[in-house]
Scaffold this active site. Structure first.
Site, PDB file in Angstrom:
ATOM      1  N   LYS A  91       0.848  -1.187   0.000  1.00 54.65           N
ATOM      2  CA  LYS A  91       0.000   0.000   0.000  1.00 54.65           C
ATOM      3  C   LYS A  91       0.877   1.226   0.000  1.00 54.65           C
ATOM      4  CE  LYS A  91      -3.880   2.212   0.277  1.00 54.65           C
ATOM      5  NZ  LYS A  91      -3.395   2.935  -0.961  1.00 54.65           N
ATOM      6  N   GLN A 112       7.224   3.842   3.905  1.00 58.75           N
ATOM      7  CA  GLN A 112       5.816   3.428   3.933  1.00 58.75           C
ATOM      8  C   GLN A 112       5.610   2.139   4.736  1.00 58.75           C
ATOM      9  OE1 GLN A 112       3.887   5.554   1.470  1.00 58.75           O
ATOM     10  NE2 GLN A 112       2.263   5.076   2.899  1.00 58.75           N
ATOM     11  N   LYS A 115       5.454   3.307   8.371  1.00 58.76           N
ATOM     12  CA  LYS A 115       4.300   4.189   8.541  1.00 58.76           C
ATOM     13  C   LYS A 115       3.015   3.359   8.585  1.00 58.76           C
ATOM     14  CE  LYS A 115       4.121   7.522   5.507  1.00 58.76           C
ATOM     15  NZ  LYS A 115       3.785   8.464   4.409  1.00 58.76           N
ATOM     16  N   LYS A 127       5.364   1.718  -3.064  1.00 59.73           N
ATOM     17  CA  LYS A 127       5.286   3.071  -3.609  1.00 59.73           C
ATOM     18  C   LYS A 127       5.537   3.013  -5.101  1.00 59.73           C
ATOM     19  CE  LYS A 127       4.743   7.310  -2.020  1.00 59.73           C
ATOM     20  NZ  LYS A 127       4.099   7.761  -0.773  1.00 59.73           N
ATOM     21  N   ASP A 167      -0.064  10.827  -4.424  1.00 60.91           N
ATOM     22  CA  ASP A 167       1.082  11.443  -3.744  1.00 60.91           C
ATOM     23  C   ASP A 167       1.303  12.745  -4.523  1.00 60.91           C
ATOM     24  OD1 ASP A 167       3.284  10.510  -1.598  1.00 60.91           O
ATOM     25  OD2 ASP A 167       4.343  11.610  -3.142  1.00 60.91           O
ATOM     26  N   THR A 211      -4.382  13.524   5.328  1.00 58.76           N
ATOM     27  CA  THR A 211      -2.952  13.652   5.651  1.00 58.76           C
ATOM     28  C   THR A 211      -2.706  14.929   6.451  1.00 58.76           C
ATOM     29  OG1 THR A 211      -2.539  12.569   3.541  1.00 58.76           O
ATOM     30  CG2 THR A 211      -0.622  13.436   4.701  1.00 58.76           C
ATOM     31  N   ASN A 242      -2.066  19.409  -1.370  1.00 65.60           N
ATOM     32  CA  ASN A 242      -3.107  18.733  -0.593  1.00 65.60           C
ATOM     33  C   ASN A 242      -2.779  18.637   0.899  1.00 65.60           C
ATOM     34  OD1 ASN A 242      -3.916  15.688   0.378  1.00 65.60           O
ATOM     35  ND2 ASN A 242      -5.572  16.783  -0.626  1.00 65.60           N
ATOM     36  N   SER A 379      -6.778   5.802   3.770  1.00 64.23           N
ATOM     37  CA  SER A 379      -6.855   4.926   2.598  1.00 64.23           C
ATOM     38  C   SER A 379      -7.258   3.519   3.037  1.00 64.23           C
ATOM     39  CB  SER A 379      -5.499   4.846   1.895  1.00 64.23           C
ATOM     40  OG  SER A 379      -5.316   5.944   1.035  1.00 64.23           O
TER      41      SER A 379
HETATM   42  N1  GLU Z   1       1.158   9.029  -0.533  1.00 68.04           N
HETATM   43  C1  GLU Z   1       0.627   9.009   0.794  1.00 68.04           C
HETATM   44  C2  GLU Z   1       1.715   8.682   1.787  1.00 68.04           C
HETATM   45  O1  GLU Z   1       2.831   9.108   1.608  1.00 68.04           O
HETATM   46  C3  GLU Z   1      -0.622   8.150   0.911  1.00 68.04           C
HETATM   47  C4  GLU Z   1      -0.499   6.739   0.469  1.00 68.04           C
HETATM   48  C5  GLU Z   1      -1.824   5.980   0.414  1.00 68.04           C
HETATM   49  O2  GLU Z   1      -2.868   6.543   0.736  1.00 68.04           O
HETATM   50  O3  GLU Z   1      -1.765   4.807   0.071  1.00 68.04           O
HETATM   51  O4  GLU Z   1       1.525   8.048   2.793  1.00 68.04           O
END
Ligand code: GLU
Length: 447
Positions: A91, A112, A115, A127, A167, A211, A242, A379
Protein backbone atom coordinates in the site's frame (compact mmCIF):
# COMPACT_ATOMS: atom_id res chain seq x y z
CA UNK A 1 25.39 6.22 15.23
CA UNK A 2 24.77 2.78 13.83
CA UNK A 3 25.35 -0.25 16.04
CA UNK A 4 28.37 -2.18 14.80
CA UNK A 5 26.28 -5.31 14.30
CA UNK A 6 24.09 -3.38 11.87
CA UNK A 7 26.93 -1.71 10.00
CA UNK A 8 27.37 -4.58 7.50
CA UNK A 9 23.66 -4.35 6.65
CA UNK A 10 24.06 -0.68 5.81
CA UNK A 11 27.19 -1.41 3.77
CA UNK A 12 25.27 -3.97 1.71
CA UNK A 13 22.41 -1.53 1.14
CA UNK A 14 24.83 1.21 0.02
CA UNK A 15 26.66 -1.14 -2.31
CA UNK A 16 23.61 -2.82 -3.77
CA UNK A 17 21.74 0.44 -4.33
CA UNK A 18 24.62 2.63 -5.48
CA UNK A 19 23.79 6.28 -6.01
CA UNK A 20 20.35 6.14 -4.38
CA UNK A 21 21.02 8.87 -1.81
CA UNK A 22 17.47 9.28 -0.48
CA UNK A 23 17.06 5.53 -0.02
CA UNK A 24 20.37 5.38 1.86
CA UNK A 25 19.20 8.25 4.07
CA UNK A 26 15.92 6.53 4.96
CA UNK A 27 17.60 3.18 5.72
CA UNK A 28 20.37 4.77 7.78
CA UNK A 29 17.84 6.53 9.99
CA UNK A 30 15.92 3.34 10.73
CA UNK A 31 19.09 1.32 11.36
CA UNK A 32 20.27 3.99 13.81
CA UNK A 33 17.14 3.31 15.88
CA UNK A 34 17.37 -0.49 15.69
CA UNK A 35 20.61 -0.79 17.68
CA UNK A 36 18.57 -0.51 20.87
CA UNK A 37 16.20 -3.26 19.72
CA UNK A 38 18.85 -5.85 18.97
CA UNK A 39 20.75 -4.99 22.16
CA UNK A 40 17.66 -6.01 24.11
CA UNK A 41 16.23 -8.63 21.74
CA UNK A 42 19.08 -10.06 19.65
CA UNK A 43 16.64 -12.51 18.02
CA UNK A 44 15.39 -9.68 15.78
CA UNK A 45 18.73 -9.77 13.98
CA UNK A 46 18.41 -13.52 13.30
CA UNK A 47 17.72 -15.09 9.92
CA UNK A 48 18.75 -11.92 8.11
CA UNK A 49 15.46 -10.36 9.12
CA UNK A 50 16.74 -6.77 8.94
CA UNK A 51 18.54 -7.45 5.63
CA UNK A 52 15.26 -8.79 4.25
CA UNK A 53 13.35 -5.68 5.37
CA UNK A 54 15.87 -3.52 3.47
CA UNK A 55 15.44 -5.45 0.21
CA UNK A 56 12.18 -4.83 -1.70
CA UNK A 57 10.13 -7.94 -2.41
CA UNK A 58 9.70 -6.77 -6.01
CA UNK A 59 10.66 -3.75 -8.16
CA UNK A 60 8.90 -3.01 -11.43
CA UNK A 61 10.22 -0.47 -13.96
CA UNK A 62 8.40 0.14 -17.22
CA UNK A 63 8.14 2.35 -20.27
CA UNK A 64 5.21 4.76 -20.45
CA UNK A 65 4.68 6.02 -24.02
CA UNK A 66 1.99 8.64 -24.68
CA UNK A 67 1.09 11.23 -27.28
CA UNK A 68 1.04 14.92 -26.36
CA UNK A 69 -1.27 17.63 -27.70
CA UNK A 70 1.18 18.40 -30.53
CA UNK A 71 0.98 14.81 -31.73
CA UNK A 72 4.49 14.10 -30.47
CA UNK A 73 5.34 10.78 -28.84
CA UNK A 74 6.61 11.22 -25.28
CA UNK A 75 8.34 8.59 -23.18
CA UNK A 76 8.42 8.47 -19.41
CA UNK A 77 9.57 5.86 -16.96
CA UNK A 78 7.10 4.20 -14.59
CA UNK A 79 7.92 2.53 -11.27
CA UNK A 80 6.26 0.39 -8.65
CA UNK A 81 8.28 -0.91 -5.73
CA UNK A 82 6.45 -3.61 -3.76
CA UNK A 83 8.52 -3.40 -0.63
CA UNK A 84 6.95 -5.49 2.10
CA UNK A 85 3.71 -7.45 2.33
CA UNK A 86 4.08 -8.97 5.81
CA UNK A 87 1.13 -7.02 7.22
CA UNK A 88 -1.15 -6.83 4.19
CA UNK A 89 -1.27 -5.96 0.50
CA UNK A 90 1.41 -3.46 -0.60
CA UNK A 91 0.00 0.00 0.00
CA UNK A 92 1.34 3.40 -0.90
CA UNK A 93 0.96 6.29 -3.28
CA UNK A 94 2.07 7.05 -6.80
CA UNK A 95 4.08 10.22 -7.40
CA UNK A 96 4.30 12.07 -10.73
CA UNK A 97 7.22 14.49 -10.63
CA UNK A 98 10.33 14.99 -12.78
CA UNK A 99 12.56 14.15 -9.79
CA UNK A 100 11.16 10.61 -9.51
CA UNK A 101 13.69 7.81 -9.98
CA UNK A 102 14.12 4.36 -8.49
CA UNK A 103 15.99 5.71 -5.44
CA UNK A 104 13.19 8.14 -4.61
CA UNK A 105 10.54 5.44 -5.02
CA UNK A 106 12.54 3.06 -2.83
CA UNK A 107 12.99 5.62 -0.05
CA UNK A 108 9.28 6.33 -0.11
CA UNK A 109 8.41 2.63 -0.18
CA UNK A 110 10.76 1.89 2.70
CA UNK A 111 9.26 4.67 4.85
CA UNK A 112 5.82 3.43 3.93
CA UNK A 113 6.47 -0.02 5.49
CA UNK A 114 6.92 1.48 8.96
CA UNK A 115 4.30 4.19 8.54
CA UNK A 116 1.68 1.66 7.53
CA UNK A 117 2.68 -0.66 10.37
CA UNK A 118 2.33 2.23 12.85
CA UNK A 119 -1.22 2.88 11.65
CA UNK A 120 -2.14 -0.47 13.18
CA UNK A 121 -4.09 -1.38 10.03
CA UNK A 122 -3.48 -4.44 7.84
CA UNK A 123 -1.42 -2.86 5.05
CA UNK A 124 2.04 -3.62 3.70
CA UNK A 125 4.37 -1.05 2.16
CA UNK A 126 4.91 0.02 -1.44
CA UNK A 127 5.29 3.07 -3.61
CA UNK A 128 5.26 4.02 -7.26
CA UNK A 129 5.45 6.86 -9.67
CA UNK A 130 6.88 8.33 -12.79
CA UNK A 131 9.24 11.09 -13.87
CA UNK A 132 6.29 12.58 -15.79
CA UNK A 133 5.91 16.32 -15.14
CA UNK A 134 2.22 17.27 -14.94
CA UNK A 135 3.03 21.00 -14.80
CA UNK A 136 1.58 22.81 -17.80
CA UNK A 137 0.00 19.65 -19.25
CA UNK A 138 -3.58 19.77 -20.51
CA UNK A 139 -6.30 17.65 -19.01
CA UNK A 140 -6.25 15.42 -22.10
CA UNK A 141 -2.50 14.89 -21.82
CA UNK A 142 -2.90 13.95 -18.15
CA UNK A 143 -5.61 11.46 -19.10
CA UNK A 144 -3.54 9.84 -21.85
CA UNK A 145 -0.53 9.60 -19.57
CA UNK A 146 -2.54 8.04 -16.72
CA UNK A 147 -4.12 5.56 -19.11
CA UNK A 148 -0.79 4.48 -20.55
CA UNK A 149 0.69 4.20 -17.05
CA UNK A 150 -2.16 1.90 -16.02
CA UNK A 151 -1.93 -0.24 -19.17
CA UNK A 152 1.27 -1.62 -17.66
CA UNK A 153 0.61 -1.19 -13.94
CA UNK A 154 -2.71 -3.06 -13.97
CA UNK A 155 -1.08 -6.50 -14.23
CA UNK A 156 0.87 -5.91 -10.99
CA UNK A 157 -1.87 -4.58 -8.68
CA UNK A 158 -5.18 -5.69 -7.18
CA UNK A 159 -7.37 -5.40 -4.10
CA UNK A 160 -5.43 -8.25 -2.39
CA UNK A 161 -2.09 -7.57 -4.08
CA UNK A 162 -1.11 -3.93 -4.18
CA UNK A 163 -3.27 -0.84 -3.70
CA UNK A 164 -1.83 2.43 -5.07
CA UNK A 165 -3.11 5.90 -4.20
CA UNK A 166 -2.03 9.51 -4.72
CA UNK A 167 1.08 11.44 -3.74
CA UNK A 168 2.76 14.55 -5.23
CA UNK A 169 1.25 15.21 -8.67
CA UNK A 170 -1.47 12.58 -8.26
CA UNK A 171 -4.87 13.60 -6.90
CA UNK A 172 -8.51 12.69 -7.52
CA UNK A 173 -8.31 13.55 -11.24
CA UNK A 174 -5.39 11.20 -11.91
CA UNK A 175 -6.83 8.44 -9.70
CA UNK A 176 -10.09 8.69 -11.68
CA UNK A 177 -8.33 8.24 -15.03
CA UNK A 178 -6.27 5.35 -13.68
CA UNK A 179 -9.27 3.65 -12.10
CA UNK A 180 -11.21 3.98 -15.37
CA UNK A 181 -8.46 2.25 -17.32
CA UNK A 182 -8.00 -0.47 -14.69
CA UNK A 183 -11.73 -1.18 -14.74
CA UNK A 184 -11.73 -1.40 -18.54
CA UNK A 185 -8.69 -3.67 -18.75
CA UNK A 186 -9.94 -6.07 -16.08
CA UNK A 187 -13.63 -5.81 -16.84
CA UNK A 188 -14.38 -5.71 -13.13
CA UNK A 189 -15.41 -2.98 -10.77
CA UNK A 190 -12.75 -3.66 -8.18
CA UNK A 191 -13.22 -0.61 -5.99
CA UNK A 192 -10.49 -1.57 -3.51
CA UNK A 193 -7.68 -1.57 -6.09
CA UNK A 194 -6.96 2.15 -5.70
CA UNK A 195 -7.68 4.64 -2.93
CA UNK A 196 -8.20 8.37 -3.06
CA UNK A 197 -11.09 7.77 -5.46
CA UNK A 198 -13.89 10.25 -6.09
CA UNK A 199 -16.82 9.98 -3.67
CA UNK A 200 -19.32 8.92 -6.34
CA UNK A 201 -17.42 5.78 -7.32
CA UNK A 202 -16.16 4.39 -4.03
CA UNK A 203 -13.96 7.06 -2.48
CA UNK A 204 -13.94 7.76 1.23
CA UNK A 205 -15.09 10.95 2.87
CA UNK A 206 -12.21 12.73 4.63
CA UNK A 207 -9.53 10.98 2.53
CA UNK A 208 -8.61 14.23 0.79
CA UNK A 209 -8.28 16.02 4.13
CA UNK A 210 -6.71 13.11 5.99
CA UNK A 211 -2.95 13.65 5.65
CA UNK A 212 -3.06 17.32 6.65
CA UNK A 213 -5.73 16.81 9.33
CA UNK A 214 -3.85 13.81 10.70
CA UNK A 215 -0.59 15.74 11.04
CA UNK A 216 -2.36 18.42 13.06
CA UNK A 217 -4.10 15.81 15.25
CA UNK A 218 -0.66 14.34 15.90
CA UNK A 219 0.73 17.74 16.90
CA UNK A 220 -2.29 18.32 19.13
CA UNK A 221 -1.26 15.20 21.08
CA UNK A 222 2.35 16.41 21.22
CA UNK A 223 1.23 19.77 22.57
CA UNK A 224 -1.06 18.09 25.11
CA UNK A 225 1.94 16.10 26.24
CA UNK A 226 3.83 19.36 26.76
CA UNK A 227 0.88 20.80 28.72
CA UNK A 228 -0.19 23.25 26.03
CA UNK A 229 -2.38 23.57 22.90
CA UNK A 230 -2.73 25.35 19.52
CA UNK A 231 -4.32 28.52 20.89
CA UNK A 232 -2.53 31.59 19.44
CA UNK A 233 0.45 29.59 18.20
CA UNK A 234 2.17 31.07 15.13
CA UNK A 235 2.47 28.35 12.51
CA UNK A 236 4.37 28.06 9.27
CA UNK A 237 3.36 25.42 6.72
CA UNK A 238 5.56 24.83 3.71
CA UNK A 239 3.92 23.82 0.46
CA UNK A 240 0.39 24.61 -0.68
CA UNK A 241 -0.72 21.26 -2.03
CA UNK A 242 -3.11 18.73 -0.59
CA UNK A 243 -1.20 18.12 2.66
CA UNK A 244 -0.51 21.80 3.37
CA UNK A 245 -4.05 23.01 2.61
CA UNK A 246 -5.75 20.64 5.04
CA UNK A 247 -3.06 21.05 7.69
CA UNK A 248 -3.73 24.80 7.57
CA UNK A 249 -7.49 24.24 7.82
CA UNK A 250 -7.14 22.10 10.94
CA UNK A 251 -4.59 24.43 12.56
CA UNK A 252 -7.13 27.24 12.17
CA UNK A 253 -9.90 25.05 13.59
CA UNK A 254 -7.75 24.33 16.65
CA UNK A 255 -7.09 28.04 17.26
CA UNK A 256 -3.60 28.35 15.75
CA UNK A 257 -2.61 30.98 13.18
CA UNK A 258 -0.84 30.17 9.92
CA UNK A 259 1.26 33.10 8.72
CA UNK A 260 3.15 31.59 5.78
CA UNK A 261 2.98 28.92 3.11
CA UNK A 262 4.84 28.36 -0.18
CA UNK A 263 5.27 26.57 -3.47
CA UNK A 264 8.34 25.77 -5.56
CA UNK A 265 8.29 29.38 -6.85
CA UNK A 266 8.27 31.30 -3.57
CA UNK A 267 6.81 32.11 -0.17
CA UNK A 268 3.80 34.13 0.92
CA UNK A 269 3.68 35.75 4.34
CA UNK A 270 0.34 37.09 5.54
CA UNK A 271 0.39 38.37 9.12
CA UNK A 272 -3.44 38.46 9.16
CA UNK A 273 -3.41 34.70 8.74
CA UNK A 274 -3.34 32.89 5.41
CA UNK A 275 -6.67 33.18 3.56
CA UNK A 276 -7.32 29.52 2.92
CA UNK A 277 -10.26 29.96 0.55
CA UNK A 278 -7.97 31.92 -1.74
CA UNK A 279 -5.15 29.34 -1.55
CA UNK A 280 -7.64 26.59 -2.31
CA UNK A 281 -9.07 28.46 -5.27
CA UNK A 282 -5.59 29.13 -6.71
CA UNK A 283 -4.21 25.65 -6.11
CA UNK A 284 -7.18 23.29 -6.36
CA UNK A 285 -9.25 25.06 -8.99
CA UNK A 286 -6.91 27.18 -11.09
CA UNK A 287 -3.91 24.87 -10.56
CA UNK A 288 -1.94 28.14 -10.41
CA UNK A 289 1.07 29.55 -8.56
CA UNK A 290 1.13 30.87 -4.99
CA UNK A 291 2.41 34.24 -6.32
CA UNK A 292 -1.19 34.80 -7.47
CA UNK A 293 -2.14 35.02 -3.79
CA UNK A 294 -0.03 38.14 -3.35
CA UNK A 295 -1.39 39.59 -6.58
CA UNK A 296 -4.95 39.11 -5.32
CA UNK A 297 -4.24 40.41 -1.80
CA UNK A 298 -2.05 43.39 -2.62
CA UNK A 299 -0.62 45.26 0.40
CA UNK A 300 -0.64 43.39 3.70
CA UNK A 301 0.82 40.28 2.14
CA UNK A 302 4.42 39.70 1.12
CA UNK A 303 5.55 37.40 -1.67
CA UNK A 304 9.19 36.40 -1.70
CA UNK A 305 10.16 34.93 -5.03
CA UNK A 306 12.55 32.06 -4.31
CA UNK A 307 12.36 32.94 -0.59
CA UNK A 308 13.07 30.60 2.30
CA UNK A 309 9.99 29.87 4.41
CA UNK A 310 12.07 28.66 7.37
CA UNK A 311 13.31 32.19 7.98
CA UNK A 312 9.76 33.17 9.03
CA UNK A 313 9.58 33.13 12.86
CA UNK A 314 7.06 30.66 14.28
CA UNK A 315 6.19 28.45 17.26
CA UNK A 316 5.23 25.42 15.21
CA UNK A 317 6.70 24.41 11.85
CA UNK A 318 5.02 22.00 9.41
CA UNK A 319 7.19 21.00 6.45
CA UNK A 320 4.53 19.75 4.02
CA UNK A 321 6.22 20.09 0.61
CA UNK A 322 8.84 17.48 -0.27
CA UNK A 323 11.94 15.53 0.81
CA UNK A 324 14.98 17.37 2.16
CA UNK A 325 13.35 20.80 1.94
CA UNK A 326 14.55 21.79 5.43
CA UNK A 327 18.29 21.51 6.13
CA UNK A 328 20.68 22.20 9.01
CA UNK A 329 20.85 25.91 8.28
CA UNK A 330 17.05 26.17 8.21
CA UNK A 331 16.83 24.25 11.48
CA UNK A 332 19.23 26.72 13.09
CA UNK A 333 17.12 29.66 11.89
CA UNK A 334 13.92 28.06 13.26
CA UNK A 335 15.58 27.29 16.60
CA UNK A 336 16.94 30.83 16.88
CA UNK A 337 13.43 32.14 16.25
CA UNK A 338 11.99 30.00 19.05
CA UNK A 339 10.28 27.05 17.32
CA UNK A 340 9.06 24.43 19.83
CA UNK A 341 7.55 21.70 17.62
CA UNK A 342 8.36 20.53 14.08
CA UNK A 343 6.10 17.95 12.43
CA UNK A 344 6.67 16.43 9.00
CA UNK A 345 3.53 16.49 6.84
CA UNK A 346 5.64 15.52 3.82
CA UNK A 347 7.84 12.43 3.56
CA UNK A 348 11.35 13.03 4.96
CA UNK A 349 11.33 16.83 4.44
CA UNK A 350 14.00 17.38 7.14
CA UNK A 351 17.60 16.39 6.45
CA UNK A 352 19.34 14.23 9.08
CA UNK A 353 21.40 17.28 10.07
CA UNK A 354 18.20 19.30 10.67
CA UNK A 355 16.71 16.52 12.81
CA UNK A 356 19.90 16.34 14.86
CA UNK A 357 19.77 20.11 15.46
CA UNK A 358 16.13 20.02 16.58
CA UNK A 359 16.70 17.16 18.97
CA UNK A 360 19.85 18.73 20.44
CA UNK A 361 17.96 21.97 21.03
CA UNK A 362 15.05 20.22 22.77
CA UNK A 363 12.59 20.96 19.93
CA UNK A 364 9.98 18.18 19.72
CA UNK A 365 10.29 16.59 16.30
CA UNK A 366 7.68 14.31 14.70
CA UNK A 367 8.92 12.25 11.73
CA UNK A 368 6.67 11.87 8.68
CA UNK A 369 6.18 8.17 9.10
CA UNK A 370 4.25 8.94 12.29
CA UNK A 371 2.91 12.46 11.72
CA UNK A 372 1.68 12.02 8.15
CA UNK A 373 0.29 8.49 8.52
CA UNK A 374 -3.27 9.82 8.55
CA UNK A 375 -3.42 9.78 4.74
CA UNK A 376 -2.60 6.16 4.27
CA UNK A 377 -4.61 5.21 7.38
CA UNK A 378 -7.69 6.77 5.82
CA UNK A 379 -6.86 4.93 2.60
CA UNK A 380 -7.09 1.74 4.65
CA UNK A 381 -10.47 2.96 5.91
CA UNK A 382 -11.45 3.46 2.26
CA UNK A 383 -10.46 -0.16 1.61
CA UNK A 384 -12.63 -1.23 4.55
CA UNK A 385 -15.61 0.67 3.18
CA UNK A 386 -15.07 -0.81 -0.30
CA UNK A 387 -14.79 -4.35 1.08
CA UNK A 388 -18.07 -3.99 2.95
CA UNK A 389 -19.74 -1.99 0.13
CA UNK A 390 -20.35 0.77 2.63
CA UNK A 391 -19.85 4.52 2.75
CA UNK A 392 -19.26 6.22 6.07
CA UNK A 393 -20.15 9.77 7.10
CA UNK A 394 -17.47 12.44 7.28
CA UNK A 395 -17.83 12.54 11.06
CA UNK A 396 -17.37 8.82 11.51
CA UNK A 397 -14.33 8.71 9.22
CA UNK A 398 -12.70 11.72 10.85
CA UNK A 399 -13.35 10.26 14.29
CA UNK A 400 -11.54 7.06 13.27
CA UNK A 401 -8.68 9.14 11.85
CA UNK A 402 -8.34 11.16 15.07
CA UNK A 403 -8.33 7.97 17.12
CA UNK A 404 -5.66 6.38 14.90
CA UNK A 405 -3.43 9.47 15.12
CA UNK A 406 -3.80 9.48 18.91
CA UNK A 407 -2.80 5.81 19.02
CA UNK A 408 0.23 6.38 16.78
CA UNK A 409 1.32 9.26 18.99
CA UNK A 410 0.96 7.22 22.15
CA UNK A 411 2.76 4.22 20.74
CA UNK A 412 5.71 6.45 19.66
CA UNK A 413 5.91 7.98 23.13
CA UNK A 414 5.56 4.66 24.97
CA UNK A 415 8.12 2.93 22.78
CA UNK A 416 10.61 5.80 23.13
CA UNK A 417 10.17 5.65 26.91
CA UNK A 418 10.54 1.90 26.98
CA UNK A 419 13.77 2.07 25.00
CA UNK A 420 15.25 4.79 27.19
CA UNK A 421 14.88 7.81 24.88
CA UNK A 422 11.96 9.89 26.19
CA UNK A 423 10.42 12.37 23.70
CA UNK A 424 12.42 10.89 20.81
CA UNK A 425 9.61 10.42 18.31
CA UNK A 426 12.02 9.24 15.61
CA UNK A 427 13.22 6.35 17.72
CA UNK A 428 9.71 5.59 18.98
CA UNK A 429 8.22 5.53 15.46
CA UNK A 430 11.02 3.46 13.95
CA UNK A 431 11.00 0.86 16.70
CA UNK A 432 7.22 0.58 17.09
CA UNK A 433 6.77 0.22 13.31
CA UNK A 434 9.66 -2.21 12.97
CA UNK A 435 8.45 -4.52 15.75
CA UNK A 436 5.05 -5.01 14.12
CA UNK A 437 6.52 -5.86 10.73
CA UNK A 438 9.30 -7.97 12.24
CA UNK A 439 6.89 -10.03 14.35
CA UNK A 440 4.78 -10.82 11.30
CA UNK A 441 7.86 -11.71 9.24
CA UNK A 442 9.25 -13.98 11.95
CA UNK A 443 5.93 -15.83 12.14
CA UNK A 444 5.99 -16.45 8.39
CA UNK A 445 9.47 -17.94 8.17
CA UNK A 446 12.17 -17.07 5.69
CA UNK A 447 10.30 -15.72 2.67
N1 GLU B 1 1.16 9.03 -0.53
C1 GLU B 1 0.63 9.01 0.79
C2 GLU B 1 1.71 8.68 1.79
O1 GLU B 1 2.83 9.11 1.61
C3 GLU B 1 -0.62 8.15 0.91
C4 GLU B 1 -0.50 6.74 0.47
C5 GLU B 1 -1.82 5.98 0.41
O2 GLU B 1 -2.87 6.54 0.74
O3 GLU B 1 -1.76 4.81 0.07
O4 GLU B 1 1.52 8.05 2.79
Amino acid sequence: MIDEKLQPILSTVLHRNAGEAEFHQAVREVLESLGRVIARHPEYADEALIERICEPERQIIFRVPWIDDNDQVQINRGFRVQFNSALGPYKGGVRFHPSVNIGIVKFLGFEQIFKNALSGLPIGGGKGGSDFDPKGRSDREIMRFCQSFMVELHRHIGEYVDVPAGDIGVGAREIGYMFGMYKRLNNRFEAGVLTGKGLVYGGSRARKEATGFGTVYFVRSMLENMGTDFEDKRCVVSGSGNVAIYAMQKINAFGGKVVACSDSGGVIIDEDGIDLDLVREIKEERRGRISEYAEAKGAGCTYKHGGNIWDVPCDLAFPCATQNELDGRDAKALIKNGVTVVAEGANMPCTPEAVKQFQAAGVRFAPGKAANAGGVATSALEMQQNASRDSWSFEKTEERLAEIMGNIHDSCVQTADEYGAPDDYVLGANIAGFLRVADAMRAMGVI
